[in-house]
Write an enzyme that holds these catalytic residues in place. Structure first.
Site, PDB file in Angstrom:
ATOM      1  N   GLU B  59       0.818  -1.213   0.000  1.00  0.00           N
ATOM      2  CA  GLU B  59       0.000   0.000   0.000  1.00  0.00           C
ATOM      3  C   GLU B  59       0.853   1.265   0.000  1.00  0.00           C
ATOM      4  OE1 GLU B  59      -0.698  -2.726   1.559  1.00  0.00           O
ATOM      5  OE2 GLU B  59      -2.706  -3.236   0.858  1.00  0.00           O
ATOM      6  N   PHE B  82      -9.372  -2.838   0.875  1.00  0.00           N
ATOM      7  CA  PHE B  82     -10.323  -2.420   1.904  1.00  0.00           C
ATOM      8  C   PHE B  82      -9.787  -1.118   2.501  1.00  0.00           C
ATOM      9  CE2 PHE B  82     -11.369  -6.847   1.590  1.00  0.00           C
ATOM     10  CZ  PHE B  82     -12.703  -6.946   1.944  1.00  0.00           C
ATOM     11  N   HIS B 126     -12.219  -5.285   8.317  1.00  0.00           N
ATOM     12  CA  HIS B 126     -12.845  -5.182   6.997  1.00  0.00           C
ATOM     13  C   HIS B 126     -14.138  -4.376   7.111  1.00  0.00           C
ATOM     14  CE1 HIS B 126     -10.134  -8.603   6.397  1.00  0.00           C
ATOM     15  NE2 HIS B 126     -10.174  -8.350   5.118  1.00  0.00           N
TER      16      HIS B 126
HETATM   17  C1  LIG Z   1      -2.022  -4.774   3.835  1.00  0.00           C
HETATM   18  C2  LIG Z   1      -3.053  -5.641   3.214  1.00  0.00           C
HETATM   19  N1  LIG Z   1      -3.416  -5.434   1.938  1.00  0.00           N
HETATM   20  C3  LIG Z   1      -4.350  -6.225   1.369  1.00  0.00           C
HETATM   21  C4  LIG Z   1      -4.942  -7.224   2.067  1.00  0.00           C
HETATM   22  C5  LIG Z   1      -6.029  -8.092   1.417  1.00  0.00           C
HETATM   23  N2  LIG Z   1      -5.531  -9.477   1.305  1.00  0.00           N
HETATM   24  C6  LIG Z   1      -5.841 -10.418   2.216  1.00  0.00           C
HETATM   25  S1  LIG Z   1      -5.044 -11.867   1.965  1.00  0.00           S
HETATM   26  C7  LIG Z   1      -4.326 -11.269   0.543  1.00  0.00           C
HETATM   27  C8  LIG Z   1      -3.381 -12.132  -0.218  1.00  0.00           C
HETATM   28  C9  LIG Z   1      -2.306 -12.646   0.677  1.00  0.00           C
HETATM   29  O1  LIG Z   1      -1.356 -13.346  -0.042  1.00  0.00           O
HETATM   30  P1  LIG Z   1      -0.160 -14.094   0.693  1.00  0.00           P
HETATM   31  O2  LIG Z   1       0.511 -13.175   1.654  1.00  0.00           O
HETATM   32  O3  LIG Z   1       0.669 -14.717  -0.340  1.00  0.00           O
HETATM   33  O4  LIG Z   1      -0.882 -15.191   1.577  1.00  0.00           O
HETATM   34  P2  LIG Z   1      -1.846 -16.376   1.078  1.00  0.00           P
HETATM   35  O5  LIG Z   1      -3.246 -15.839   1.173  1.00  0.00           O
HETATM   36  O6  LIG Z   1      -1.469 -16.756  -0.296  1.00  0.00           O
HETATM   37  O7  LIG Z   1      -1.617 -17.456   2.068  1.00  0.00           O
HETATM   38  C10 LIG Z   1      -4.702  -9.941   0.311  1.00  0.00           C
HETATM   39  C11 LIG Z   1      -4.247  -9.113  -0.817  1.00  0.00           C
HETATM   40  C12 LIG Z   1      -4.553  -7.385   3.403  1.00  0.00           C
HETATM   41  N3  LIG Z   1      -5.086  -8.346   4.185  1.00  0.00           N
HETATM   42  N4  LIG Z   1      -3.608  -6.597   3.949  1.00  0.00           N
END
Ligand SMILES: Cc1ncc(C[n+]2csc(CCOP(=O)(O)OP(=O)(O)O)c2C)c(N)n1
Lengths: 337, 323
Positions: B59, B82, B126
């Protein structure tokens, strides 16, 4: 099975043979799989789960192989696909289900949902949604352990996508500069929501980030629970010896959409089949047979016992009441008499 | 044809991208996937990867890069998956973007879209309404449309503005409300509130999803013989104090309503503005209906107790009308 279930919250402190370890791994992987299947494929569809559902199907070997190494002095900071870490640390399935259903008997009493829970009595730190936010926190936990003269290690969990956040880099750098006892555990499941690894980072492996912090980084077969366990033992020993943090990149695959509402159309066809062949539970069973740690007829009774355990847990959770709205204002601050 | 709030945002973005080649989008999962809420579905296919940029989960980089691109003359529209995660880019917004013009005379045309709000069982991360983090930062503009018409008109104005705009879009409104929109290009000016229902006995001043709660309450109160005026702020910074004060001057009673938590919420600023300007016209104390000072809880009975609703508004309004 009863001997395994009575393991208690800090299995890392127990000495046990390889066969016992294998049975323990299989049990926890099977329990996580069954519990999450039930949540995602049944309870969610029945409208019984309050909010979103993110599961770790296909990735069970990572929380199991790592958390089983943790002892009482160690602190765990799991991420959102690490259900088994909670189970191993001593939060029972029934309370996790109550949490997902927004009931009062969940660890957060309905204030939080899904994997957002913790218990400092169990040295289990809750995630927040903002990815990688707990990485610097892990460094702080490790700093405290060293400060307090304890031999504990912080186990810091995250996905591949989380390593793009500034917080990740700040936390890892801080731990490295301070030579703090942290084991960084990445589940590289190759997708972050819809974003493939190649759009997430310019290097091929998360482990490639290690040298920038002068931190050992190891690539592990994340679908082989024994490999994960072995590597974690190595990493924890390094950290415990005061040599600084250690990064484990566990390669795996998210055998599901990002969440229960995501059909993952963006994943190339064939990848699920390909990775399905590397299922960590099937591979664990195969190894157990090959090593003579179990006979084939032991597995079905185990699965039945796990199903029963989850049946009972669901029934228990469904009986748990919703929280009383009168408690809305409680616990924003410490209660003082 | 009726247009949803979500579709109105899409249309606004689409038309601005067609109109001005400097407008581009960046954010997590917005391209191939079309965004977590599908606001940008189809944009990648139409405008291509140059103008619809899928970013890593970063972000601070999304917002910082938007600032850089804005400084260079582009018009970036950044999506937060979000609103809650806007905190990860907070420093870039409040310390860099907001202060550029005042410190060194530089324009930062940039829009940060922030899907906010509760009522979707999203729990503490959220569901938040973090508008006040930004409303108390001079140099930013902050908008929070309640209707499809304003959603489209304000996204266009935000994109055309030469100052950084934080655009709060309420997730609970995305597919819940619809209206017929005018065919041609139109904008809604930033900085102008709107009287969305005329009344004589009481002014409810609110914004975002709470506009609909206020209108619901006003319907019920009308059956009881009370004539309620509803003011939709639409823009939170700069605040249209004139419209607010004119309404209160007319009705002599003010009920301030927001979904955000109480202390340091918009209502406090409104109450101060009203008493500074039109105190002598007031016939009753200024009252507030807001969420309490807690995180947003997850379990439905707790979240229901947390969120303001028509019933809570009606109770306070009745008291004020009788006063
Ligand atoms: C700072 C932030 N930005 C966006 C999100 C929305 N979000 C939740 S899980 C996710 C993907 C996470 O990917 P990864 O870290 O590879 O973990 P995985 O879900 O693949 O286990 C996103 C973009 C968030 N939780 N936190």
């Amino acid at each position: 099975m009863s001997a395994i279930r009575a393991l208690g919250p800090f299995p890392g402190d127990r000495a046990g043979g390889e066969a016992e370890l294998a049975h323990t791994c299989l049990y926890y992987m099977a329990l996580m799989r069954e519990l999450e299947d039930r949540i995602e494929r049944k309870l969610y569809r029945q409208g019984k789960i309050v909010g979103g559902v993110y599961v770790g199907r296909g990735q069970e070997a990572i929380p199991v192989g790592t958390a089983l190494v943790a002892g009482e002095d160690d602190v765990l900071l799991p991420a959102h696909r690490d259900m088994a870490a909670f189970l191993i640390r001593g939060i029972p399935a029934r309370r996790i289900l109550a949490q997902y259903m927004g009931r009062v008997d969940g660890p957060t009493h309905g204030r939080e949902g899904n994997m957002h829970m913790g218990d400092m009595k169990l040295k289990l730190v809750s995630i927040i949604s903002a990815l990688a936010a707990t990485v610097p926190v892990a460094a702080g936990c490790a700093l405290a352990l060293r400060y307090q003269g304890k031999s504990g290690v912080a186990f810091s969990y995250f996905g591949d996508g989380a390593t793009s956040r500034g917080d990740w880099h700040e936390g890892v750098n801080f731990a490295s500069v301070q030579k703090l006892p942290v084991v960084f555990i990445c589940n590289n499941n190759q997708y972050a929501y819809s974003t493939p690894l190649s759009a997430q980072m310019a290097c091929a492996n998360v482990a490639d980030r290690g040298p920038a912090y002068n931190m050992p980084a190891e690539i592990v077969d994340g679908n082989d629970v024994f490999a994960v366990h072995e590597a974690t033992v190595r990493a924890a020993a390094h950290a415990r010896a005061g040599l600084g943090p250690y990064l484990l990149e566990c390669k795996t695959f998210r055998m599901t959409g990002h969440s229960a509402h995501d059909a993952a159309h963006y994943v190339p066809t064939g990848m699920f089949d390909e990775w399905g062949k590397l299922d960590p539970i099937t591979r664990c069973e195969a190894r157990m047979l090959e090593k003579g740690w179990a006979s084939a007829d032991e597995f079905e009774p185990l699965r039945a016992a796990v199903r029963q355990e989850v049946d009972d847990a669901v029934a228990w959770a469904e009986k748990s009441p919703y929280p009383d709205p009168a408690t809305l204002l409680d616990d924003v601050y410490e209660r003082r008499e | 044809m009726s247009t949803t709030y979500l579709e109105a945002i899409r249309q606004g973005l689409w038309e601005e991208m067609e109109r001005d080649p400097n407008v581009f989008l960046l954010g997590e999962d917005i391209g191939v996937y079309g965004g977590a809420f599908k606001v940008t579905a189809g944009f990648f296919e139409h405008f291509g990867e140059k103008r619809v940029v899928d970013t890593p989960i970063s972000e601070a980089a999304i917002i910082g890069a938007s600032i850089g691109a804005g400084l260079m003359g582009l018009r970036p529209v950044a999506e937060m998956q979000f609103a809650d995660f806007i905190s990860c880019g907070f420093d870039q917004i409040v310390n860099f973007a907001a202060k550029c013009r005042y410190r060194w005379g530089a324009s930062v045309p940039m829009v940060v879209r922030a899907p906010s709000g509760g009522g979707i069982h999203g729990g503490p991360y959220h569901s938040q309404n973090p508008e006040m983090w930004f409303v108390r930062t001079p140099g930013l503009k902050v908008v929070a449309p309640a209707t499809a018409y304003d959603a489209k008109g304000l996204i266009k104005s935000a994109i055309r503005d030469n100052d950084p705009v934080i655009y709060f879009e309420h997730k609970g409104l995305y597919r819940r409300i619809k209206e017929d929109l005018p065919a041609g290009d139109y904008t809604v000016p930033i900085g102008q509130a709107k009287v969305v229902r005329e009344g004589r006995d009481l002014s409810i001043i609110t914004y975002g999803a709470m506009v609909w709660v206020a209108l619901d309450a006003a319907d019920t109160l009308a059956e009881e013989g009370a004539s309620v005026e509803v003011v939709d702020l639409r823009t939170l910074l700069p605040l249209d104090r004139e419209t607010v004060c004119a309404s209160v001057k007319k009705t002599a009673k003010a009920l301030l309503l927001h979904e955000d938590t109480r202390t340091g919420g918009m209502a406090g600023e409104l109450a101060a503005s009203i008493s500074e300007s039109v105190f002598e016209y007031l016939d009753a104390p200024i009252l507030r209906v807001t969420a309490p000072d807690t995180p947003v809880p997850y379990s439905p009975p707790l979240e229901d107790a947390f969120l303001p609703n028509a019933q809570k508004v009606i109770e306070k309004a009745r008291w004020l009308v009788r006063y």
